[in-house]
Design an enzyme around this catalytic site. Structure first.
Site, PDB file in Angstrom:
ATOM      1  N   ASP A 235       0.866  -1.139  -0.106  1.00  0.00           N
ATOM      2  CA  ASP A 235       0.009  -0.079  -0.059  1.00  0.00           C
ATOM      3  C   ASP A 235       0.745   1.366  -0.142  1.00  0.00           C
ATOM      4  OD1 ASP A 235      -2.999   0.852   0.507  1.00  0.00           O
ATOM      5  OD2 ASP A 235      -1.898   1.904   2.135  1.00  0.00           O
ATOM      6  N   GLU A 285      13.903 -15.696   0.643  1.00  0.00           N
ATOM      7  CA  GLU A 285      14.216 -16.615   1.581  1.00  0.00           C
ATOM      8  C   GLU A 285      13.365 -17.929   1.232  1.00  0.00           C
ATOM      9  OE1 GLU A 285      13.826 -14.880   5.535  1.00  0.00           O
ATOM     10  OE2 GLU A 285      15.284 -13.645   5.302  1.00  0.00           O
TER      11      GLU A 285
HETATM   12  C1  GLC Z   1      -4.125   3.110  -0.808  1.00  0.00           C
HETATM   13  C2  GLC Z   1      -5.284   2.214  -0.574  1.00  0.00           C
HETATM   14  C3  GLC Z   1      -6.675   2.973  -0.214  1.00  0.00           C
HETATM   15  C4  GLC Z   1      -6.069   3.728   1.148  1.00  0.00           C
HETATM   16  C5  GLC Z   1      -5.071   4.423   1.195  1.00  0.00           C
HETATM   17  C6  GLC Z   1      -4.059   4.627   2.530  1.00  0.00           C
HETATM   18  O1  GLC Z   1      -4.233   4.005  -1.581  1.00  0.00           O
HETATM   19  O2  GLC Z   1      -5.565   1.394  -1.603  1.00  0.00           O
HETATM   20  O3  GLC Z   1      -7.565   2.383   0.041  1.00  0.00           O
HETATM   21  O4  GLC Z   1      -7.232   4.503   1.531  1.00  0.00           O
HETATM   22  O5  GLC Z   1      -3.922   3.798   0.646  1.00  0.00           O
HETATM   23  O6  GLC Z   1      -3.851   3.696   2.988  1.00  0.00           O
END
Ligand code: GLC
Length: 576
Positions: A235, A285
């Protein structure tokens, strides 16, 4: 001219191997493939767990719900599932506010339920990718609680990004920055200090210069890898490395900084790749190595290459199709550029039209083209909360089917979002009191947020929450969901579900790692040639186009009379 055998929507009652005895051997991405390259051509299905299937009837989807639908996923024909966050969370941002990276939200199940789920998927030959959220934790994470309880300058505060406020007693924010969800990006903690959150208040940013933070994420990667997880979706992968000078720039100055040089203070800094080099050592790993795909909204697009490199995460999302209009020229440019970029970085590209952050593509393509009006705010699209653009739902679905069938004929991996195989559209009319997305609350009247693509999906034509669970759904489902349910489409050869099933089954046979060739075509048509005589022809235009010679294997809409109808894609087999 050879006759076109029209195979629009089979019932799926015979196996594709029987239907196509002369097809090439599957080369990669097959369910049985245990090799390190399984991800390169994989079809990955994103599950937003709270909205997929609710086994315990509390209105929130859960892990046992996913386990119960493993057969559905296998029948659909996906190679892997990407699971959005399922960790303990107050859901300030749909689970992207993580309280504990190594546990399961009790509302979604337990670690035991996780083990049962992963076994059920693996038994069906489906791999599992989990979401990892390293830019920020939630404000309920043990470390953030400790940071709040500890004094300024303490090791506990050093795990996050704290700064003294301005003004005599620190009563003013250290800078006027705006968060991604609207509202200020700095929040005071009551002792003159403020913490940075690029997203919601409940999502304090980690300090990735802190060794404990770096080490703890390696522990988390091993924790899930040891449990059998096959990979990670990372993310906001481009935000981890930050450089905050003593004198912070203003929002305007920050916005003016060049993002192409790797030296922007917050985004896509070059040293972020040192972090991923450490992660790569952990991935390697394992046998096969764990894979990763970066969510990195970087610009210019060539900056994706380092995220996608073999020394880094290995693959990076390309969101270009997701941002494009239904337009032949745009698609052609995007396809060409991304295949080139992926080849340069030794990776494979990723095609995606829909996910939990954007308006579903069946709706997007029913709205006026992007250029006509400013429909975008942040990364969510405006459907209401202002002028609502007119929607042509039938055209949207027709175009979505055509676009998807073209996309599934391309080299690279395909990321699907739960419900798109049903042709689900965005739910626009969620009442304000039912909305959950922080973008809605942090940008009053400007951005309706992302709840409209996160409504629990319909399994049955009627009944409580259309078969999602026994006791309602955490976001309200519209009446029209019943007609698009799995039950309503099951057995209908013209349904969107049948189209996806047929396409994925055929793709499993036909997909190769070979590059594509473009056949000559008119400006509104894209004609793609793949190895083994597999061709895809997409007509983006408003009028019919000539249908090239070949056996029609599959079509996104009815094809009759030797013409390719408007906004329709066909797959052909030609004798090479
Ligand atoms: C990414 C995710 C989104 C979230 C953001 C903050 O863009 O896809 O859903 O709100 O990160 O974590």
């Amino acid at each position: 001219m050879s006759p076109h055998r029209h195979r629009y929507g089979t019932t799926g009652d015979s196996t594709t191997a029987e239907r196509h005895p002369h097809m090439t051997e599957p080369i990669t991405g097959g369910r049985a493939a245990a090799d390190a390259d399984w991800w390169r051509q994989a079809v990955v299905y994103q599950i937003y767990p709270r909205s997929f299937a609710d086994a315990n009837g509390d209105g929130i989807g859960d892990l046992p719900g996913i386990t119960s639908r493993a057969g559905y996923l296998a029948d659909l024909g996906v190679d892997a599932v990407w699971l959005s966050p399922f960790y303990p969370s107050a859901l300030a941002d749909g689970g992207y506010d993580v309280d504990d990276y190594r546990d399961v939200d009790p509302r979604l199940g337990s670690l035991d339920d996780f083990d049962v789920m992963i076994k059920a998927l693996h038994d069906k030959g489906i791999k599992l990718i989990v979401d990892i959220v390293p830019n920020h934790s939630s404000n309920r994470h043990e470390w953030f609680r400790q940071a709040l309880a500890a004094p300024k300058g303490s090791p506990e505060r050093d795990r996050y990004v704290f700064r003294d406020g301005l003004g005599e007693r620190g009563e003013l924010p250290p800078a006027d920055w705006t968060s991604m969800f609207g509202g200020p990006a700095w929040t005071p903690v009551g002792d003159g200090q403020w913490y940075l959150h690029l997203f919601a208040i409940e999502q304090p940013d980690f300090n990735w210069r802190n060794e404990e933070v770096r080490a703890d994420f390696l522990t988390t990667l091993r924790f899930w890898s040891d449990r059998g997880v096959d990979g990670f979706r990372v993310d906001v992968a481009h935000a981890l490395a930050k450089h905050l000078p003593d004198d912070l720039p203003s929002e305007t100055e920050l916005a003016a900084m060049d993002k192409a040089t790797g030296t922007h203070l917050l985004w896509d800094r070059d040293e972020v790749h040192d972090i991923y080099a450490d992660w790569r050592r952990v991935f390697d790993e394992y046998d096969p190595p764990r894979i990763a795909v970066a969510e990195a909204w970087v610009n210019p697009p060539w900056r994706r290459a380092r995220y996608a490199s073999a020394e880094g995460l290995g693959q990076a999302f390309n969101f270009d199709l997701l941002e494009a209009d239904f337009d032949a020229g745009a698609f052609r440019r995007i396809i060409t550029d991304n295949l080139e970029q992926a080849a340069d970085s030794g990776s494979s590209t990723t095609w995606v039209f829909s996910n939990h952050d954007v308006i579903r593509h069946a709706t997007r393509y029913g709205l006026p083209p992007n250029g006509d009006q400013p429909r975008r705010s942040g990364r969510a699209w405006l459907l209401s909360g202002g002028a609502e653009p007119a929607l042509d739902a039938a055209a949207g679905l027709r175009r979505a089917r055509a676009a998807t069938l073209l996309m599934l004929a391309l080299p690279g991996s395909a990321y699907l979002y739960q419900g798109e195989e049903l042709g689900l559209g965005e739910v626009a009319d969620i009442p304000a009191q039912d909305r959950q997305d922080p973008t809605f609350f942090r940008s009053p009247g400007v951005d309706v947020g992302r709840d409209g693509c996160r409504v629990p999906i319909p399994w049955t034509t009627g009944g409580d929450s259309f078969g999602f669970g026994d006791d309602g759904a955490h976001l309200p489902q519209p009446e029209w969901f019943g007609g698009l349910s799995v039950e309503a489409q099951e057995g209908d050869p013209a349904s969107t579900l049948a189209l996806y099933r047929d396409a994925l089954a055929l793709r499993r046979e036909l997909q190769t790692t070979e590059a594509l060739d473009w056949a000559p075509s008119g400006p509104e048509v894209l004609h793609v040639k793949r190895a083994g005589g597999w061709e895809a022809v997409a007509n983006f235009g408003a009028g019919p186009a000539p249908l090239p010679e070949g056996e029609v294997l599959l079509a996104s809409g009815p094809v009759e009379g030797g013409e390719l109808p408007p906004e329709t894609t066909v797959w052909l087999r030609t004798t090479a």
